[in-house]
Design a protein around this motif. Structure first.
Motif, PDB file in Angstrom:
ATOM      1  N   GLY A  28      -8.622  17.365 -16.454  1.00  0.00           N
ATOM      2  CA  GLY A  28      -8.970  17.653 -17.705  1.00  0.00           C
ATOM      3  C   GLY A  28      -8.247  16.379 -18.454  1.00  0.00           C
ATOM      4  N   THR A  29      -7.467  16.692 -19.015  1.00  0.00           N
ATOM      5  CA  THR A  29      -6.561  15.593 -19.416  1.00  0.00           C
ATOM      6  C   THR A  29      -5.244  15.159 -19.000  1.00  0.00           C
ATOM      7  OG1 THR A  29      -5.426  16.558 -21.191  1.00  0.00           O
ATOM      8  CG2 THR A  29      -7.540  15.610 -21.651  1.00  0.00           C
ATOM      9  N   GLU A  30      -4.988  15.651 -17.574  1.00  0.00           N
ATOM     10  CA  GLU A  30      -3.811  15.293 -16.873  1.00  0.00           C
ATOM     11  C   GLU A  30      -4.070  14.627 -15.397  1.00  0.00           C
ATOM     12  OE1 GLU A  30      -1.112  19.112 -18.881  1.00  0.00           O
ATOM     13  OE2 GLU A  30      -1.957  18.991 -16.916  1.00  0.00           O
ATOM     14  N   ALA A  31      -3.235  13.470 -14.869  1.00  0.00           N
ATOM     15  CA  ALA A  31      -4.087  12.624 -13.742  1.00  0.00           C
ATOM     16  C   ALA A  31      -2.329  12.845 -12.934  1.00  0.00           C
ATOM     17  CB  ALA A  31      -4.004  11.658 -14.604  1.00  0.00           C
ATOM     18  N   THR A  32      -2.733  13.572 -11.462  1.00  0.00           N
ATOM     19  CA  THR A  32      -1.271  13.542 -11.229  1.00  0.00           C
ATOM     20  C   THR A  32      -1.682  12.017 -10.656  1.00  0.00           C
ATOM     21  OG1 THR A  32      -1.736  16.154 -10.494  1.00  0.00           O
ATOM     22  CG2 THR A  32      -0.789  14.750  -8.728  1.00  0.00           C
ATOM     23  N   ILE A  33       0.650  11.880 -10.333  1.00  0.00           N
ATOM     24  CA  ILE A  33       0.052  10.926  -8.951  1.00  0.00           C
ATOM     25  C   ILE A  33       1.330  10.582  -8.355  1.00  0.00           C
ATOM     26  CG2 ILE A  33       1.089   8.089  -9.810  1.00  0.00           C
ATOM     27  CD1 ILE A  33      -0.790   9.244 -12.398  1.00  0.00           C
ATOM     28  N   ASN A  34       0.312   9.777  -7.095  1.00  0.00           N
ATOM     29  CA  ASN A  34       1.840  10.259  -6.288  1.00  0.00           C
ATOM     30  C   ASN A  34       2.769   8.411  -5.892  1.00  0.00           C
ATOM     31  OD1 ASN A  34       0.754  11.442  -4.808  1.00  0.00           O
ATOM     32  ND2 ASN A  34      -1.073  10.751  -3.465  1.00  0.00           N
ATOM     33  N   LEU A  35       3.928   8.674  -6.174  1.00  0.00           N
ATOM     34  CA  LEU A  35       4.967   7.851  -6.941  1.00  0.00           C
ATOM     35  C   LEU A  35       5.345   7.531  -5.329  1.00  0.00           C
ATOM     36  CD1 LEU A  35       6.510   9.622 -10.316  1.00  0.00           C
ATOM     37  CD2 LEU A  35       4.260   7.142 -10.128  1.00  0.00           C
ATOM     38  N   GLU A  36       5.784   6.441  -4.819  1.00  0.00           N
ATOM     39  CA  GLU A  36       6.835   5.920  -4.155  1.00  0.00           C
ATOM     40  C   GLU A  36       7.736   4.569  -4.639  1.00  0.00           C
ATOM     41  OE1 GLU A  36       7.622   6.921  -1.838  1.00  0.00           O
ATOM     42  OE2 GLU A  36       6.200   8.228  -1.321  1.00  0.00           O
ATOM     43  N   GLY A  37       8.440   4.022  -4.622  1.00  0.00           N
ATOM     44  CA  GLY A  37       9.420   2.854  -5.653  1.00  0.00           C
ATOM     45  C   GLY A  37       8.368   3.188  -7.296  1.00  0.00           C
ATOM     46  N   HIS A  38       8.479   3.799  -8.356  1.00  0.00           N
ATOM     47  CA  HIS A  38       8.520   4.322  -9.179  1.00  0.00           C
ATOM     48  C   HIS A  38       9.199   3.379 -10.312  1.00  0.00           C
ATOM     49  CE1 HIS A  38      11.467   7.267  -9.976  1.00  0.00           C
ATOM     50  NE2 HIS A  38      10.429   8.388  -8.825  1.00  0.00           N
ATOM     51  N   GLU A  39      10.113   2.735 -10.174  1.00  0.00           N
ATOM     52  CA  GLU A  39      10.610   2.010 -10.946  1.00  0.00           C
ATOM     53  C   GLU A  39      11.193   3.034 -12.598  1.00  0.00           C
ATOM     54  OE1 GLU A  39       7.423  -0.376 -12.761  1.00  0.00           O
ATOM     55  OE2 GLU A  39       6.851  -1.473 -11.322  1.00  0.00           O
ATOM     56  N   GLY A  40      12.135   4.003 -11.886  1.00  0.00           N
ATOM     57  CA  GLY A  40      12.657   4.489 -12.798  1.00  0.00           C
ATOM     58  C   GLY A  40      11.760   5.374 -13.378  1.00  0.00           C
ATOM     59  N   LEU A  41      10.875   6.253 -13.160  1.00  0.00           N
ATOM     60  CA  LEU A  41       9.928   6.731 -14.144  1.00  0.00           C
ATOM     61  C   LEU A  41      10.349   7.814 -14.665  1.00  0.00           C
ATOM     62  CD1 LEU A  41       6.040   6.726 -13.456  1.00  0.00           C
ATOM     63  CD2 LEU A  41       7.140   5.362 -14.846  1.00  0.00           C
ATOM     64  N   ILE A  42      10.875   8.188 -16.551  1.00  0.00           N
ATOM     65  CA  ILE A  42      11.582   9.616 -16.800  1.00  0.00           C
ATOM     66  C   ILE A  42      10.174   9.852 -17.567  1.00  0.00           C
ATOM     67  CG2 ILE A  42      13.685   8.554 -16.672  1.00  0.00           C
ATOM     68  CD1 ILE A  42      13.788   8.011 -19.271  1.00  0.00           C
ATOM     69  N   VAL A  43      10.961  11.369 -17.756  1.00  0.00           N
ATOM     70  CA  VAL A  43       9.937  12.326 -18.474  1.00  0.00           C
ATOM     71  C   VAL A  43       9.035  11.359 -19.993  1.00  0.00           C
ATOM     72  CG1 VAL A  43       9.276  14.681 -19.942  1.00  0.00           C
ATOM     73  CG2 VAL A  43      10.104  14.733 -17.545  1.00  0.00           C
ATOM     74  N   VAL A  48       1.219  -1.424  -0.085  1.00  0.00           N
ATOM     75  CA  VAL A  48       0.274  -0.252  -0.145  1.00  0.00           C
ATOM     76  C   VAL A  48       0.781   1.457  -0.196  1.00  0.00           C
ATOM     77  CG1 VAL A  48      -1.184   1.458   1.442  1.00  0.00           C
ATOM     78  CG2 VAL A  48      -1.870  -1.022   0.838  1.00  0.00           C
ATOM     79  N   SER A  49       2.262   1.504   1.051  1.00  0.00           N
ATOM     80  CA  SER A  49       2.554   2.903   0.907  1.00  0.00           C
ATOM     81  C   SER A  49       3.893   2.627  -0.248  1.00  0.00           C
ATOM     82  CB  SER A  49       3.468   1.977   2.123  1.00  0.00           C
ATOM     83  OG  SER A  49       4.338   1.228   1.817  1.00  0.00           O
ATOM     84  N   PHE A  50       4.094   1.409  -1.137  1.00  0.00           N
ATOM     85  CA  PHE A  50       4.864   2.105  -2.550  1.00  0.00           C
ATOM     86  C   PHE A  50       3.523   2.035  -3.952  1.00  0.00           C
ATOM     87  CE2 PHE A  50       7.854   0.876   0.484  1.00  0.00           C
ATOM     88  CZ  PHE A  50       9.343   1.422  -0.206  1.00  0.00           C
ATOM     89  N   ALA A  51       2.538   1.825  -3.084  1.00  0.00           N
ATOM     90  CA  ALA A  51       1.854   2.159  -4.686  1.00  0.00           C
ATOM     91  C   ALA A  51       1.143   3.393  -5.336  1.00  0.00           C
ATOM     92  CB  ALA A  51       0.099   2.419  -3.947  1.00  0.00           C
ATOM     93  N   GLN A  52       1.579   3.180  -7.176  1.00  0.00           N
ATOM     94  CA  GLN A  52       1.569   4.482  -7.267  1.00  0.00           C
ATOM     95  C   GLN A  52       0.004   4.913  -8.148  1.00  0.00           C
ATOM     96  OE1 GLN A  52       4.329   3.090 -11.045  1.00  0.00           O
ATOM     97  NE2 GLN A  52       5.069   1.599  -8.858  1.00  0.00           N
ATOM     98  N   THR A  53      -0.412   5.725  -7.060  1.00  0.00           N
ATOM     99  CA  THR A  53      -1.740   5.404  -7.122  1.00  0.00           C
ATOM    100  C   THR A  53      -2.434   7.318  -8.098  1.00  0.00           C
ATOM    101  OG1 THR A  53      -1.848   4.480  -5.034  1.00  0.00           O
ATOM    102  CG2 THR A  53      -3.867   6.149  -6.109  1.00  0.00           C
ATOM    103  N   VAL A  54      -3.412   7.873  -8.675  1.00  0.00           N
ATOM    104  CA  VAL A  54      -4.148   8.608  -9.484  1.00  0.00           C
ATOM    105  C   VAL A  54      -4.420   9.382  -8.230  1.00  0.00           C
ATOM    106  CG1 VAL A  54      -5.752   9.459 -10.514  1.00  0.00           C
ATOM    107  CG2 VAL A  54      -4.616   7.345 -11.645  1.00  0.00           C
ATOM    108  N   SER A  55      -4.157  10.341  -7.830  1.00  0.00           N
ATOM    109  CA  SER A  55      -4.546  11.274  -6.906  1.00  0.00           C
ATOM    110  C   SER A  55      -5.480  12.202  -7.123  1.00  0.00           C
ATOM    111  CB  SER A  55      -3.916  11.872  -5.669  1.00  0.00           C
ATOM    112  OG  SER A  55      -2.675  13.084  -6.779  1.00  0.00           O
ATOM    113  N   ARG A  56      -5.141  12.820  -8.109  1.00  0.00           N
ATOM    114  CA  ARG A  56      -6.343  13.669  -8.637  1.00  0.00           C
ATOM    115  C   ARG A  56      -6.293  14.100 -10.383  1.00  0.00           C
ATOM    116  NH1 ARG A  56      -4.690  20.166  -8.356  1.00  0.00           N
ATOM    117  NH2 ARG A  56      -3.271  20.010  -9.303  1.00  0.00           N
ATOM    118  N   ILE A  57      -7.222  14.802 -10.577  1.00  0.00           N
ATOM    119  CA  ILE A  57      -7.538  14.322 -12.044  1.00  0.00           C
ATOM    120  C   ILE A  57      -8.440  15.656 -13.086  1.00  0.00           C
ATOM    121  CG2 ILE A  57      -8.585  13.168 -14.172  1.00  0.00           C
ATOM    122  CD1 ILE A  57      -9.022  10.402 -12.925  1.00  0.00           C
TER     123      ILE A  57
END
Length: 266
Positions: free
Chosen positions: A25-40, A14-23
């Protein structure tokens, strides 16, 4: 002991979930913990509670601490609470991306392609930045004395919105002239009610003309600075390989009048 281990595992998940916290328009804000090296530029899946793919997205920005990400929703119906999963590079590219590649569309440094831009952004990018001289001269001509979209033509925005003022103002003048013609004709005839009956035409023509002139002046002064800001933002994210030669109509004020021409940018 096994029970405690299971609880610890669940808590960690649960603590390391990558969860959509807000939407928004067409953009979503994600809470990241242990995000597997995401890059732009990374492509990601949005997963529902059944771990089924509910949509796809593209990482636009990461926070300085790497705890949050802004993801553009490319497809599907995304809701808050959904989790995120990075698409493996071994997964074949979506059909849209493959089509863009076959058309010779290069990806930008931040992962956003030219083909993904809105029509208005493409128009801004192709027209180029509006210089200070064209902005001021266009604003003056849109305010006084001519109007008729000439100021927008100077700014290189005639096809975008200037033609609206040309058509609208000429139509308003025609309506006013029709009403005035009825009044003039009534002075030479025995029917004096024609002028009274044409009052609506006179009012509609005058009101329409004044309304278009005010709209034209406000748009000529307020819109170019915002479009220049957007142009610089887009240009900074566009590789030189995507620079294109563009042609656009323009108006050049001359002594005793002006001339229409074609402006080439590259």
């Amino acid at each position: 002991m096994k029970f405690i281990s299971v609880l610890i595992f669940l808590f960690s998940s649960v603590s390391f979930a990558q969860t959509v916290s807000r939407i928004q328009g067409t953009e979503a804000t994600i809470n990241l913990e242990g995000h597997e090296g995401l890059i732009v530029g990374d492509r990601v899946y949005f997963l529902n509670s059944q771990l089924s793919t509910a949509g796809e997205g593209e990482v636009l920005r990461l926070s300085a601490g790497g705890k949050k990400a802004l993801v553009k929703i490319v497809s599907g119906k995304v809701k808050t609470g959904m989790t995120l999963e990075k698409i493996s590079s071994s997964v074949s590219a979506p059909k849209e991306t493959a089509a863009q590649s076959s058309a010779g569309t290069a990806m930008r440094a931040d992962g956003i392609s030219y083909a993904s831009l809105s029509e208005s952004d493409r128009t801004i990018l192709e027209r180029g930045e509006i210089s200070q001289a064209r902005y001021v001269i266009g604003g003056i001509l849109a305010t006084y004395p001519l109007g008729l979209g000439i100021g927008h033509a100077v700014q290189g925005r005639y096809m975008e919105k200037g033609w609206i003022f040309t058509v609208g103002e000429l139509a308003s003048i025609a309506v006013f002239a029709a009403g005035m013609g009825d009044c003039v004709a009534s002075t030479w005839s025995s029917n004096k009610d024609n002028c009274n009956g044409s009052g609506g035409l006179l009012f509609a023509g005058a009101f329409g003309y004044v309304g278009f002139r005010i709209w034209e002046a406000v748009d000529a002064w307020a819109t170019p600075p915002e479009q220049n800001r957007r142009y610089r933002e887009l240009k900074s994210r566009l590789p030189a390989s995507e620079d294109t030669i563009t042609f656009e109509p323009g108006f050049m004020p001359l002594a005793g009048g002006g001339a229409l021409g074609l402006r080439v940018t590259f």
